[in-house]
Design a protein around this motif. Structure first.
Motif, PDB file in Angstrom:
ATOM      1  N   THR A  82       0.835  -1.201   0.000  1.00  0.00           N
ATOM      2  CA  THR A  82       0.000   0.000   0.000  1.00  0.00           C
ATOM      3  C   THR A  82       0.867   1.247   0.000  1.00  0.00           C
ATOM      4  OG1 THR A  82      -1.671  -1.204   1.285  1.00  0.00           O
ATOM      5  CG2 THR A  82      -1.869   1.185   1.207  1.00  0.00           C
ATOM      6  N   LEU A  83       1.938   1.245   0.744  1.00  0.00           N
ATOM      7  CA  LEU A  83       2.857   2.381   0.790  1.00  0.00           C
ATOM      8  C   LEU A  83       3.512   2.606  -0.571  1.00  0.00           C
ATOM      9  CD1 LEU A  83       4.143   4.558   2.572  1.00  0.00           C
ATOM     10  CD2 LEU A  83       5.902   2.900   3.163  1.00  0.00           C
ATOM     11  N   GLU A  84       3.893   1.522  -1.234  1.00  0.00           N
ATOM     12  CA  GLU A  84       4.479   1.653  -2.574  1.00  0.00           C
ATOM     13  C   GLU A  84       3.478   2.264  -3.547  1.00  0.00           C
ATOM     14  OE1 GLU A  84       5.878  -2.206  -3.671  1.00  0.00           O
ATOM     15  OE2 GLU A  84       7.576  -2.138  -2.282  1.00  0.00           O
ATOM     16  N   LYS A  85       2.218   1.845  -3.473  1.00  0.00           N
ATOM     17  CA  LYS A  85       1.182   2.417  -4.339  1.00  0.00           C
ATOM     18  C   LYS A  85       1.017   3.914  -4.066  1.00  0.00           C
ATOM     19  CE  LYS A  85      -1.576  -1.758  -4.973  1.00  0.00           C
ATOM     20  NZ  LYS A  85      -2.858  -2.411  -4.669  1.00  0.00           N
ATOM     21  N   ILE A  86       1.013   4.256  -2.797  1.00  0.00           N
ATOM     22  CA  ILE A  86       0.855   5.669  -2.425  1.00  0.00           C
ATOM     23  C   ILE A  86       2.049   6.476  -2.942  1.00  0.00           C
ATOM     24  CG2 ILE A  86       0.835   7.282  -0.481  1.00  0.00           C
ATOM     25  CD1 ILE A  86      -0.817   5.187   1.067  1.00  0.00           C
ATOM     26  N   GLU A  87       3.260   5.951  -2.811  1.00  0.00           N
ATOM     27  CA  GLU A  87       4.449   6.650  -3.306  1.00  0.00           C
ATOM     28  C   GLU A  87       4.410   6.797  -4.838  1.00  0.00           C
ATOM     29  OE1 GLU A  87       7.769   4.442  -1.782  1.00  0.00           O
ATOM     30  OE2 GLU A  87       7.795   5.542   0.099  1.00  0.00           O
ATOM     31  N   ASP A  88       3.980   5.730  -5.517  1.00  0.00           N
ATOM     32  CA  ASP A  88       3.868   5.800  -6.966  1.00  0.00           C
ATOM     33  C   ASP A  88       2.892   6.897  -7.392  1.00  0.00           C
ATOM     34  OD1 ASP A  88       5.662   3.800  -7.303  1.00  0.00           O
ATOM     35  OD2 ASP A  88       4.184   2.206  -7.673  1.00  0.00           O
ATOM     36  N   LYS A  89       1.755   6.981  -6.731  1.00  0.00           N
ATOM     37  CA  LYS A  89       0.763   7.996  -7.059  1.00  0.00           C
ATOM     38  C   LYS A  89       1.284   9.378  -6.734  1.00  0.00           C
ATOM     39  CE  LYS A  89      -3.400   5.215  -6.629  1.00  0.00           C
ATOM     40  NZ  LYS A  89      -4.647   5.014  -5.905  1.00  0.00           N
TER      41      LYS A  89
END
Length: 93
Positions: A82-89
């Motif tokens: 989830t953190l990786e997705k948030i960073e990507d966005k």
């Protein structure tokens, strides 16, 4: 003034006082013997065994701890994703 006590000194005690003293002594002696009897009875009672952890209980607790660790590891992996997705966005804009 203070009177001297000697062999010739008279002490007057009523029968009521003597009876009270005798009753007090009898009560104390009775309590002493009752206490001694309770102590002897307590010495004869069996000693309860210490609480022992059975093998089954140990295995169950070990399994619970291991399962909790595995669940926590899964949660951490999900949080990382989830953190990786948030960073990507966040950085893709």
């Amino acid at each position: 003034m203070a009177k001297e006590l000697s062999e010739d000194t008279n002490v007057q005690v009523s029968l009521k006082t003597l009876g009270g003293i005798a009753a007090l002594i009898a009560t104390i002696v009775g309590m002493w013997f009752a206490l001694q009897a309770d102590i002897e009875e307590a010495k004869q009672l069996p000693v309860p065994p210490p609480p022992a952890i059975t093998r089954m209980e140990f295995d169950m607790k070990d399994q619970l701890v291991r399962q909790t660790i595995m669940d926590t590891q899964k949660d951490v992996e999900e949080i990382k994703k989830t953190l990786e997705k948030i960073e990507d966005k966040l950085y893709s804009r």
